[in-house]
Write an enzyme that holds these catalytic residues in place. Structure first.
Site, PDB file in Angstrom:
ATOM      1  N   ARG A  32       0.830  -1.206   0.000  1.00  0.00           N
ATOM      2  CA  ARG A  32       0.000   0.000   0.000  1.00  0.00           C
ATOM      3  C   ARG A  32       0.865   1.258   0.000  1.00  0.00           C
ATOM      4  O   ARG A  32       0.371   2.353  -0.251  1.00  0.00           O
ATOM      5  CB  ARG A  32      -0.968   0.013   1.185  1.00  0.00           C
ATOM      6  CG  ARG A  32      -2.114   0.980   0.957  1.00  0.00           C
ATOM      7  CD  ARG A  32      -2.964   1.326   2.185  1.00  0.00           C
ATOM      8  NE  ARG A  32      -3.248   0.224   3.058  1.00  0.00           N
ATOM      9  CZ  ARG A  32      -2.680   0.065   4.261  1.00  0.00           C
ATOM     10  NH1 ARG A  32      -1.804   0.943   4.705  1.00  0.00           N
ATOM     11  NH2 ARG A  32      -2.992  -0.966   5.005  1.00  0.00           N
ATOM     12  N   TYR A  83     -14.916  19.267 -13.932  1.00  0.00           N
ATOM     13  CA  TYR A  83     -15.253  17.857 -14.067  1.00  0.00           C
ATOM     14  C   TYR A  83     -16.312  17.465 -13.023  1.00  0.00           C
ATOM     15  O   TYR A  83     -16.196  17.828 -11.844  1.00  0.00           O
ATOM     16  CB  TYR A  83     -13.987  17.014 -13.893  1.00  0.00           C
ATOM     17  CG  TYR A  83     -14.271  15.548 -13.895  1.00  0.00           C
ATOM     18  CD1 TYR A  83     -14.709  14.922 -15.056  1.00  0.00           C
ATOM     19  CD2 TYR A  83     -14.155  14.795 -12.742  1.00  0.00           C
ATOM     20  CE1 TYR A  83     -15.015  13.580 -15.055  1.00  0.00           C
ATOM     21  CE2 TYR A  83     -14.452  13.439 -12.730  1.00  0.00           C
ATOM     22  CZ  TYR A  83     -14.883  12.851 -13.899  1.00  0.00           C
ATOM     23  OH  TYR A  83     -15.193  11.526 -13.899  1.00  0.00           O
ATOM     24  N   ASP A 157      -6.073  20.774 -13.290  1.00  0.00           N
ATOM     25  CA  ASP A 157      -6.430  19.453 -13.819  1.00  0.00           C
ATOM     26  C   ASP A 157      -6.073  19.479 -15.305  1.00  0.00           C
ATOM     27  O   ASP A 157      -6.749  20.113 -16.110  1.00  0.00           O
ATOM     28  CB  ASP A 157      -7.928  19.193 -13.606  1.00  0.00           C
ATOM     29  CG  ASP A 157      -8.353  17.809 -14.084  1.00  0.00           C
ATOM     30  OD1 ASP A 157      -7.677  17.242 -14.970  1.00  0.00           O
ATOM     31  OD2 ASP A 157      -9.377  17.298 -13.582  1.00  0.00           O
TER      32      ASP A 157
HETATM   33  C1  LIG Z   1     -12.194  11.542 -15.957  1.00  0.00           C
HETATM   34  C2  LIG Z   1     -11.730  12.816 -15.353  1.00  0.00           C
HETATM   35  C3  LIG Z   1     -11.399  12.889 -13.993  1.00  0.00           C
HETATM   36  C4  LIG Z   1     -11.563  11.716 -13.051  1.00  0.00           C
HETATM   37  O1  LIG Z   1     -10.669  10.700 -13.327  1.00  0.00           O
HETATM   38  P1  LIG Z   1     -10.984   9.131 -13.077  1.00  0.00           P
HETATM   39  O2  LIG Z   1      -9.730   8.477 -13.534  1.00  0.00           O
HETATM   40  O3  LIG Z   1     -12.195   8.797 -13.881  1.00  0.00           O
HETATM   41  O4  LIG Z   1     -11.239   8.980 -11.626  1.00  0.00           O
HETATM   42  C5  LIG Z   1     -10.924  14.103 -13.514  1.00  0.00           C
HETATM   43  N1  LIG Z   1     -10.807  15.184 -14.303  1.00  0.00           N
HETATM   44  C6  LIG Z   1     -11.128  15.151 -15.612  1.00  0.00           C
HETATM   45  C7  LIG Z   1     -10.965  16.381 -16.430  1.00  0.00           C
HETATM   46  C8  LIG Z   1     -11.599  13.972 -16.181  1.00  0.00           C
HETATM   47  O5  LIG Z   1     -11.933  13.945 -17.473  1.00  0.00           O
END
Ligand SMILES: *Cc1c(COP(=O)(O)O)cnc(C)c1O
Length: 363
Positions: A32, A83, A157
């Site tokens: 982990r 998101y 992001d």
């Molecule tokens: C899909 C997505 C996420 C979340 O990611 P997962 O791998 O599905 O948990 C976060 N930010 C954006 C912009 C995404 O497209």
């Protein structure tokens, strides 16, 4: 990067290390906390973004770890169309008094900084650029500098753009998060996330959160993403060229009301995107006349494209975002397309035919 040492007889690829524990007396202790296959992937993602990466079980696990580093109650400013999983997390945390958040149009720098200032005492500015699915462009230079002056940290992001099109750490961001499930992996076959930072304190804190939450990536998923990321550049080049061509053709289509793609000169963020990105990416949205019914008929009618959520894979995906609970504020006839690497004429003839049938169903 992320490969075994350059020695005669060594494998070219790192192994998938399936071990829940490690023999006593070394640096690694338990599955982990550590895994050599994660480390290989972290080396590559870190190098791409220009920082140190920590991989997580999913993009949302990475996002949750970052948000969990905030003091209680944390102050968060996020894009209105952030998101959906990020917004759901914030709504849940806010309901339990762990944080307060405000939504802003991140293409409006003044509005975003005013929202930060309104909190008074520092916090976190969360950026997506382009945003999902409205494709708004945020001015990273101005927002990151302005937020830092107000005592805010900034996290970007970078899932939509990928590090090949923009590296937010170079703009001064404190951290970058990725849903590696998307473009980095590129084949819609693994769920995994990552955070990248240049701050040692934050990197340590994130690794600690990963162990605390147990939000660990499977070694096999880490290996799949590592394999996928090797071809990111060539996949993205083709997908982006396809996206630009689809955007131009959709823009001229009589059944299409508007196309949201930063590569189109008519996009309000076009000049800014041209300055801060090395390309306009492989994501686009478009609105059809006729609203939800026509948009659903387009999604149901495609045969080369696939009607599905998610993005960043070699196959083109299309979906009406407003079909999701919580996304009702989006235009009902808006379709988001994650453009893949298929032949452009196959994609266009499929979409063009699905549009024709949706607008004027036979019989
Ligand atoms: C899909 C997505 C996420 C979340 O990611 P997962 O791998 O599905 O948990 C976060 N930010 C954006 C912009 C995404 O497209």
């Amino acid at each position: 990067m992320g490969r075994p040492p350059r020695l005669g007889g060594e494998a070219v690829n790192p192994p998938v290390v399936l071990s829940a524990t490690y023999q006593q007396g070394g640096a690694r202790t338990y599955g982990r906390d550590d895994n050599p296959t994660w480390e290989a992937l972290e080396e590559v993602i870190g190098a791409l973004e220009g920082g140190k990466a920590t991989v997580f079980a999913s993009g949302l696990a990475a996002i949750a770890a970052v948000l969990d580093t905030l003091p209680v109650p944390g102050h968060v400013v996020v894009p209105t169309d952030a998101y959906s999983g990020t917004r759901r997390f914030l709504v849940d945390a806010a309901a339990r008094g762990r944080l307060q958040f405000r939504t802003v149009d991140v293409s409006d720098t003044e509005e975003a900084l005013r929202a930060c200032e309104g909190f008074g005492a520092g916090g976190l500015l969360w950026l997506e650029t382009p945003t999902n699915p409205m494709m708004a462009i945020a001015d990273m230079d101005a927002l990151i500098a302005g937020a830092h002056e107000l005592g805010f940290e900034v996290v970007v992001d970078n899932t939509f753009a990928t590090p090949l099109l923009q590296q937010p750490l170079d703009f001064g961001a404190d951290a970058v998060v990725h849903s590696a499930t998307k473009f980095l992996s590129g084949h819609s076959d693994a769920v995994l996330g990552a955070v990248v930072t240049r701050r040692d304190d934050l990197e340590e804190e994130l690794a600690r959160r990963r162990s605390l939450h147990g939000a660990v990536a499977g070694p096999w998923e880490a290996w799949l993403v590592l394999r996928g990321v090797r071809t990111l550049d060539v996949r993205l080049e083709r997908a982006q060229a396809n996206a630009g061509e689809l955007a131009r053709r959709l823009d001229r289509h009589p059944a299409v009301v508007s196309v949201l793609y930063p590569g189109l000169p008519s996009h309000p963020g076009h000049d800014l995107a041209a300055r801060q990105m090395r390309g306009f990416g492989a994501m686009l949205s478009f609105e059809v006349s006729g609203g939800a019914v026509v948009a659903e008929a387009v999604a149901a009618g495609v045969q080369v494209l696939t009607a599905a959520t998610s993005l960043g894979g070699v196959e083109t995906l299309i979906e009406r975002r407003a079909r999701w609970e919580g996304e009702e504020r989006l235009p009902a006839g808006l379709l988001r397309v994650s453009v893949g690497i298929e032949d452009i004429e196959d994609l266009w003839s499929d979409l063009d035919r699905a549009l024709a049938v949706a607008v004027a169903p036979p019989g």
